[in-house]
Each structure stands twice: as C-alpha cells, then as structure tokens.
Design an enzyme around this catalytic site. Structure first.
Site: not given
Length: 330
Positions: A121-122
């Site tokens: 993800c981030t």
C-alpha cells in the site's frame, strides 16, 4: 501437503517487516500470516520452516497501529545482520516515517543488503523517499497513485495492478493486496503447490495476479449505482445481446441524447465504453476460470468475434486474450 516442498531452503530466510506508529494493521499482519502459514504447512509435512519472521521498528519498542492495536517490534537490525526479504508496510503514519532522515537512511542501506524488497500500500512512499523506487515501476493504493507520481517523478507509477515486480523490488496496491504479494513471494521461493496450500488454508485466492486490476469494472461503475444500478445488472445478464445506444436508452426510459448525457455525467464513460469494460471483465473471468475456447468466450460475452475481443483487450489491458489466459489461467 503430504511432503516437504522440493525447493525449501536449508536455512530459514529472514523476512523483516518495517512498522512505524500508525501503521496500517493489515499491511503488517496480512503478509506476516502468509509467511507464518507457509512455515506451519512445511513443518507439518516434516520439513524445516522456510522463514524467520521479524517485525522491526525504530527504537525497538511497540508501535500502535492505526486500528489502535499495539504491535510488539524488535529494533532496526544493524548493518550486516542477515536479511532475505525486507517489506515496508503503509498506513497513516507513513508521512512521518518518510520524513525521518534516520529511518529513511536505514531503509536505503538495508534495502541494499536484502535479496528483495517489497512495500504494501502506501509503504511505497517510504520506499520512494529512500530512493529504492527511482527508475522502477511501482504500485500503491489506487487513491494515492497520482500523489506518488507527483511527489516522486522518478518512479513509474502504475495505477491498475494489484502488485508490480520490477527486478528485486515488489510493490503492492492497497491493504489486502499485501496478501497477494506475499503469496507471490512464497510461490517464488517454494513453488505453486505450497503457495496454493497457504491460500487454501487462509481461504483466499492463490492469485489475484499482479497484472489484475485493483478493482473491477462493475465496482468502478458503482458511483452511478443509484441512477443506473438496475441497468448495469441487466447489462451483465445480457452481454451477448444487442447493447447499442437505442437499446440502452430505451431500457433506461430516456431519449438517446438524454441518456448519453446523463450516463457520461454519472460514470465518466460513454455507454459504449462501459459496455466494453463489462464485456472484457466477463471475458477475463472466463479466460482465467474456464477452459472454454476463446471463440466461444468472445460470442458469450457479446464481442461477436475473436478479433473484436482482441482489440478490446489490447485497448484496455494491453494484452491479448490468449496471453491473458496463459498468464492468469488456472
């Protein structure tokens, strides 16, 4: 499993997952559970557990995940400590983590020591801040792709894939995509049989493969659910039928001009492009989950011919139906 995997390592591969305050809980626990389950299944079959799993964080103290759960973590390992795979989680705290020069410097050095590096993800923002993603293709959560590309122009951000591999660097899309990425790492290490056994145990798909889109065409059209949800349901049940503009406008109870205007305003697509996406999605499922001939799939999904379906696949997926099946077929 009835026997140990043929390619299990003689010594455990060290998997380090980097966490930080306000880390996304599932970014950490999803991949960790995949590796832990691989250990359990191999051990039950009489083999040596293939992974030594470590959760690490700056300071070596517990970190509070964004869900409020406290995670126990060890200190950042020193240079020279054995590591095979370094994974970076994402979450609300990634901005603060990426702004910490000491942590970014450690990550840059540690990535150079690892056989492979991955982000969930981030976590891609933290990898990008360390320079690891410079000149490489990368994925992150779809809602952060534009921001990642803007802040790190040296990174070639890909908005659609669930995960991307560029050499020894792997990056994944949002949250649960970290499980898909971890399964792909297990498959690379131990083979498809073990990865499939882990997926079955965890009751997840072995692969939403890296080339698969983060979300479906049907999901992307849900923004217009209130106005056109019933129409989309009807389209999906009649993909092989005539779905021209007059037919769709009549089904919606509008004039062709009014329907075209309202539909584009609600979905951002022309009716023809939306139908094409839904047909491609249906064809993708049949190509990956069935052995039906491509010609039959093209008719069943409303393309009429293999060539028409081929052109749509190339336009939307940059791959032919035959190549798609070869890559993602069961």
């Amino acid at each position: 499993m009835t026997k140990p995997p043929r390619f299990a390592p003689d010594t455990a591969r060290v998997i380090e997952v980097l966490a930080f305050p306000l880390v996304q809980l599932l970014d950490v626990t999803g991949p960790l559970q995949v590796f832990a389950s691989a250990n359990d299944l191999v051990a039950e079959a009489g083999g040596t557990p293939p992974y030594a799993i470590r959760l690490v964080a700056k300071g070596g103290q517990g970190v509070a995940a964004s869900a409020g759960l406290q995670l126990a973590a060890g200190p950042l390992p020193p240079a020279g400590a054995a590591v095979d795979t370094l994974m970076v989680a994402g979450g609300q705290g990634v901005e603060a983590a990426a702004a910490d020069p000491a942590l970014v410097g450690w990550l840059r050095d540690r990535a150079g020591q690892a056989r492979r590096v991955a982000s969930v993800c981030t976590g891609a923002f933290l990898l990008a801040a360390s320079g690891v993603l410079d000149g490489r293709r990368a994925a992150t959560h779809w809602s952060f792709c534009a921001e990642l590309a803007r802040r790190f122009p040296a990174v070639r951000v890909e908005a659609d894939p669930i995960f991307v591999r560029d050499g020894p660097v792997w990056t994944s899309a949002g949250v649960t995509a970290g499980i898909d990425l971890a399964l792909a790492l297990v498959e690379q290490d131990l083979g498809r049989t073990v990865a499939l056994a882990v997926a079955r145990y965890l009751v997840v798909f072995l692969k939403r493969p890296g080339g698969q889109a983060q979300f479906s065409a049907a999901l992307s059209l849900q923004a217009a659910e209130d106005e056109f949800g019933a129409l989309h349901d009807w389209i999906n049940r009649h993909l092989a039928d005539d779905l021209s503009l007059p037919i769709l406008a009549g089904r919606a109870g509008m004039s062709e001009r009014s329907f075209s205007r309202h539909y584009a305003g609600a979905t951002g697509l022309t009716p023809a492009r939306a139908v094409e996406r839904l047909r491609v999605e249906a064809a993708r499922r049949l190509l990956s989950e069935s052995r039906l001939p491509v010609k039959r799939i093209s008719r069943q999904c409303g393309f009429g011919s293999e060539e028409t379906m081929r052109r749509s696949f190339l336009r939307l997926l940059a791959v032919t139906p035959q190549d798609y099946r070869a890559r993602f077929g069961s």
